[in-house]
Design a protein around this motif. Structure first.
Motif, mmCIF file in Angstrom:
data_model
loop_
_atom_site.group_PDB
_atom_site.id
_atom_site.type_symbol
_atom_site.label_atom_id
_atom_site.label_comp_id
_atom_site.label_asym_id
_atom_site.label_seq_id
_atom_site.Cartn_x
_atom_site.Cartn_y
_atom_site.Cartn_z
ATOM 1 N N GLY A 182 30.743 67.215 -1.990
ATOM 2 C CA GLY A 182 30.261 66.341 -3.060
ATOM 3 C C GLY A 182 31.379 65.583 -3.765
ATOM 4 N N LYS A 183 31.056 65.115 -4.959
ATOM 5 C CA LYS A 183 31.997 64.302 -5.733
ATOM 6 C C LYS A 183 33.185 65.129 -6.216
ATOM 7 C CE LYS A 183 28.422 61.142 -7.228
ATOM 8 N NZ LYS A 183 27.553 60.730 -8.327
ATOM 9 N N LEU A 184 32.924 66.378 -6.586
ATOM 10 C CA LEU A 184 34.010 67.248 -7.032
ATOM 11 C C LEU A 184 35.002 67.491 -5.898
ATOM 12 C CD1 LEU A 184 35.205 69.009 -9.281
ATOM 13 C CD2 LEU A 184 33.756 70.873 -8.442
ATOM 14 N N GLY A 185 34.488 67.730 -4.716
ATOM 15 C CA GLY A 185 35.349 67.924 -3.548
ATOM 16 C C GLY A 185 36.137 66.679 -3.210
ATOM 17 N N PHE A 186 35.481 65.515 -3.312
ATOM 18 C CA PHE A 186 36.194 64.264 -3.050
ATOM 19 C C PHE A 186 37.309 64.055 -4.061
ATOM 20 C CE2 PHE A 186 36.915 59.752 -3.810
ATOM 21 C CZ PHE A 186 37.392 59.392 -2.555
ATOM 22 N N ALA A 187 37.016 64.311 -5.333
ATOM 23 C CA ALA A 187 38.042 64.139 -6.368
ATOM 24 C C ALA A 187 39.225 65.080 -6.105
ATOM 25 C CB ALA A 187 37.452 64.404 -7.750
ATOM 26 N N ALA A 188 38.943 66.327 -5.783
ATOM 27 C CA ALA A 188 40.012 67.294 -5.504
ATOM 28 C C ALA A 188 40.834 66.857 -4.299
ATOM 29 C CB ALA A 188 39.424 68.678 -5.276
ATOM 30 N N PHE A 189 40.150 66.423 -3.239
ATOM 31 C CA PHE A 189 40.836 65.975 -2.021
ATOM 32 C C PHE A 189 41.707 64.754 -2.304
ATOM 33 C CE2 PHE A 189 39.763 62.237 0.665
ATOM 34 C CZ PHE A 189 40.753 62.366 1.618
ATOM 35 N N ALA A 190 41.155 63.755 -2.964
ATOM 36 C CA ALA A 190 41.895 62.517 -3.212
ATOM 37 C C ALA A 190 43.091 62.757 -4.123
ATOM 38 C CB ALA A 190 40.962 61.461 -3.821
ATOM 39 N N ILE A 191 42.882 63.523 -5.185
ATOM 40 C CA ILE A 191 43.970 63.787 -6.125
ATOM 41 C C ILE A 191 45.051 64.623 -5.471
ATOM 42 C CG2 ILE A 191 44.567 64.967 -8.276
ATOM 43 C CD1 ILE A 191 41.761 64.127 -9.303
ATOM 44 N N LEU A 195 40.492 71.749 -9.553
ATOM 45 C CA LEU A 195 39.262 71.156 -9.040
ATOM 46 C C LEU A 195 38.864 71.717 -7.674
ATOM 47 C CD1 LEU A 195 39.660 67.377 -9.972
ATOM 48 C CD2 LEU A 195 38.273 69.117 -11.111
ATOM 49 N N PHE A 196 39.830 71.881 -6.758
ATOM 50 C CA PHE A 196 39.484 72.343 -5.412
ATOM 51 C C PHE A 196 38.917 73.764 -5.434
ATOM 52 C CE2 PHE A 196 40.603 73.407 -0.890
ATOM 53 C CZ PHE A 196 39.642 72.585 -0.326
ATOM 54 N N PRO A 197 39.530 74.713 -6.137
ATOM 55 C CA PRO A 197 38.890 76.034 -6.230
ATOM 56 C C PRO A 197 37.507 75.983 -6.893
ATOM 57 C CG PRO A 197 41.184 76.233 -6.798
ATOM 58 C CD PRO A 197 40.890 74.762 -6.673
ATOM 59 N N LEU A 198 37.341 75.141 -7.914
ATOM 60 C CA LEU A 198 36.018 75.018 -8.531
ATOM 61 C C LEU A 198 34.987 74.537 -7.516
ATOM 62 C CD1 LEU A 198 36.831 73.499 -12.046
ATOM 63 C CD2 LEU A 198 36.151 75.840 -11.491
ATOM 64 N N CYS A 199 35.381 73.594 -6.680
ATOM 65 C CA CYS A 199 34.499 73.106 -5.623
ATOM 66 C C CYS A 199 34.151 74.239 -4.656
ATOM 67 C CB CYS A 199 35.172 71.949 -4.876
ATOM 68 S SG CYS A 199 34.254 71.361 -3.453
#
Length: 182
Positions: free
Chosen positions: A51-60, A112-116
């Motif tokens: 989802g969006k959280l995973g995308f944000a974690a990946f991009a950042i 963010l990535f662990p939260l995802c």
């Protein structure tokens, strides 16, 4: 897995040879480069679930890893060609901006990535906890040198899980029955 290995190997080099030693900096460049690339695999393997959280974690995380890689490469270059620059009280402005930007972004992505992962269960929780503990460890002076070891171990575990999960994906069969891998 490769990025995690190189990032984890930074710790013994830093402890035994000192910070900014050539082997520590070389493994730092390789570790951050491969971890930035590895985030693509971790994210794209579970793109629908992340989802969006995973995308944000990946991009950042990818962006910040490449930024950190550039900073470590800059330190390696100065170490080899102009060691006095490493002792300079004020770095050049682009290096200062990159330095002030990369660590907050990495810390954000390490949250963010662990939260995802906790939300979606796309990977096991243990490497997520290691990744979440990494920035905390970096703020405790007595053990801050072990942060790269935890960060690397988390990515080794993520990589091995991703490798196993990718092997379990079944190919898509089109209408003609021919295998098409999506």
């Amino acid at each position: 897995m490769i990025g995690g290995f190189f990032r984890a190997v930074m710790t013994p080099f830093a402890l035994f040879l000192g910070l900014n030693s050539i082997p520590e900096l070389v493994t730092g460049v390789l570790g951050t480069m491969f971890m930035g690339i590895g985030m693509f695999g971790l994210y794209f393997l579970h793109i629908r679930q992340a989802g969006k959280l995973g995308f944000a974690a990946f991009a950042i995380h990818s962006f910040a890893s490449f930024l950190l890689m550039a900073l470590v490469f800059e330190s390696l270059t100065f170490r080899v060609y102009e060691p006095a620059m490493l002792d300079s009280p004020t770095p050049p402005l682009p290096i200062a901006i990159a330095g002030m930007t990369s660590m907050p972004l990495l810390i954000l992505s390490m949250i963010l990535f662990p939260l995802c992962i906790f939300r979606t269960n796309i990977f096991s929780r243990f490497p997520a906890v290691l990744l979440l503990a990494t920035p905390v460890l970096n703020f405790i002076p007595a053990v801050s040198d072990f942060g790269p070891l935890l960060w690397g171990a988390a990515f080794i575990l993520f990589g091995s899980e991703a490798w196993k999960q990718a092997g379990q994906i079944t190919p898509y069969r089109g209408s003609e029955g021919a295998e098409q891998v999506c």
